[in-house]
Design a protein around this motif. Structure first.
Motif, short mmCIF file in Angstrom:
data_model
loop_
_atom_site.label_atom_id
_atom_site.label_comp_id
_atom_site.label_asym_id
_atom_site.label_seq_id
_atom_site.Cartn_x
_atom_site.Cartn_y
_atom_site.Cartn_z
N GLU A 176 0.84 -1.20 0.00
CA GLU A 176 0.00 0.00 0.00
C GLU A 176 0.87 1.24 0.00
O GLU A 176 1.92 1.28 0.65
CB GLU A 176 -0.89 0.01 1.25
CG GLU A 176 -2.35 -0.11 0.92
CD GLU A 176 -3.22 -0.03 2.16
OE1 GLU A 176 -3.94 0.98 2.29
OE2 GLU A 176 -3.17 -0.97 2.96
N THR A 177 0.45 2.26 -0.71
CA THR A 177 1.23 3.50 -0.76
C THR A 177 0.95 4.36 0.46
O THR A 177 -0.11 4.24 1.09
CB THR A 177 0.89 4.33 -2.02
OG1 THR A 177 -0.47 4.76 -1.93
CG2 THR A 177 1.11 3.53 -3.29
N ASN A 178 1.90 5.24 0.76
CA ASN A 178 1.72 6.18 1.86
C ASN A 178 0.48 7.04 1.62
O ASN A 178 -0.27 7.34 2.55
CB ASN A 178 2.94 7.08 2.01
CG ASN A 178 4.16 6.34 2.48
OD1 ASN A 178 4.12 5.16 2.78
ND2 ASN A 178 5.28 7.05 2.55
N ALA B 31 -2.64 7.24 4.09
CA ALA B 31 -2.95 8.56 4.66
C ALA B 31 -4.40 8.96 4.37
O ALA B 31 -5.10 9.45 5.26
CB ALA B 31 -2.00 9.61 4.09
N ALA B 32 -4.85 8.73 3.14
CA ALA B 32 -6.21 9.10 2.76
C ALA B 32 -7.22 8.34 3.62
O ALA B 32 -8.20 8.92 4.10
CB ALA B 32 -6.44 8.81 1.28
N GLU B 33 -6.98 7.05 3.81
CA GLU B 33 -7.90 6.24 4.61
C GLU B 33 -7.92 6.66 6.07
O GLU B 33 -8.95 6.65 6.73
CB GLU B 33 -7.56 4.76 4.49
CG GLU B 33 -8.59 3.88 5.17
CD GLU B 33 -8.29 2.41 4.99
OE1 GLU B 33 -8.31 1.69 6.01
OE2 GLU B 33 -8.00 1.99 3.85
N ALA C 170 2.81 13.04 4.58
CA ALA C 170 4.01 13.35 5.34
C ALA C 170 3.94 12.75 6.75
O ALA C 170 4.95 12.28 7.28
CB ALA C 170 4.21 14.86 5.43
N ALA C 171 2.74 12.76 7.33
CA ALA C 171 2.57 12.17 8.67
C ALA C 171 2.84 10.66 8.64
O ALA C 171 3.48 10.12 9.55
CB ALA C 171 1.17 12.44 9.20
N GLN D 75 5.94 8.75 10.53
CA GLN D 75 5.69 7.63 11.44
C GLN D 75 6.49 6.39 11.02
O GLN D 75 7.08 5.71 11.86
CB GLN D 75 4.18 7.30 11.47
CG GLN D 75 3.82 6.19 12.41
CD GLN D 75 4.04 6.53 13.88
OE1 GLN D 75 4.32 7.66 14.26
NE2 GLN D 75 3.93 5.55 14.73
N LEU D 76 6.53 6.12 9.72
CA LEU D 76 7.31 4.97 9.24
C LEU D 76 8.80 5.15 9.52
O LEU D 76 9.49 4.20 9.89
CB LEU D 76 7.07 4.76 7.73
CG LEU D 76 5.71 4.19 7.37
CD1 LEU D 76 5.47 4.32 5.87
CD2 LEU D 76 5.59 2.74 7.82
#
Length: 78
Positions: free
Chosen positions: A47-49, A53-55, A61-62, A66-67
């Protein structure tokens, strides 16, 4: 020492090294929150960042930050 002896020693050392790696990985994995573990699994499954993020309703960036924080927990395992 014969080739077989050297080879057996090498295999034994690799097995110990692998066991130590698994132990260190499990110890650090268990320190992560369930949310952090889910994030890592999602990222590892491709899955992409941006999609994560959208979900979650946060910025890409957040997620990246975190990663990066999570990665620091595992950086010194060999």
């Amino acid at each position: 020492m014969s080739f077989c002896g050297i080879f057996a020693t090498f295999i034994f050392e690799k097995a110990i090294s692998r066991a130590e790696f698994k132990c260190a990985f499990h110890e650090r994995w268990s320190r992560l929150t369930k949310e952090q573990q889910r994030l890592v699994v999602r990222k590892a499954s491709g899955e992409t960042n941006v999609a994560i993020a959208a979900e979650l309703g946060v910025s890409e960036a957040a997620i990246r930050k975190q990663l990066k924080r999570i990665q620091k927990h595992f950086i010194d395992i060999h």
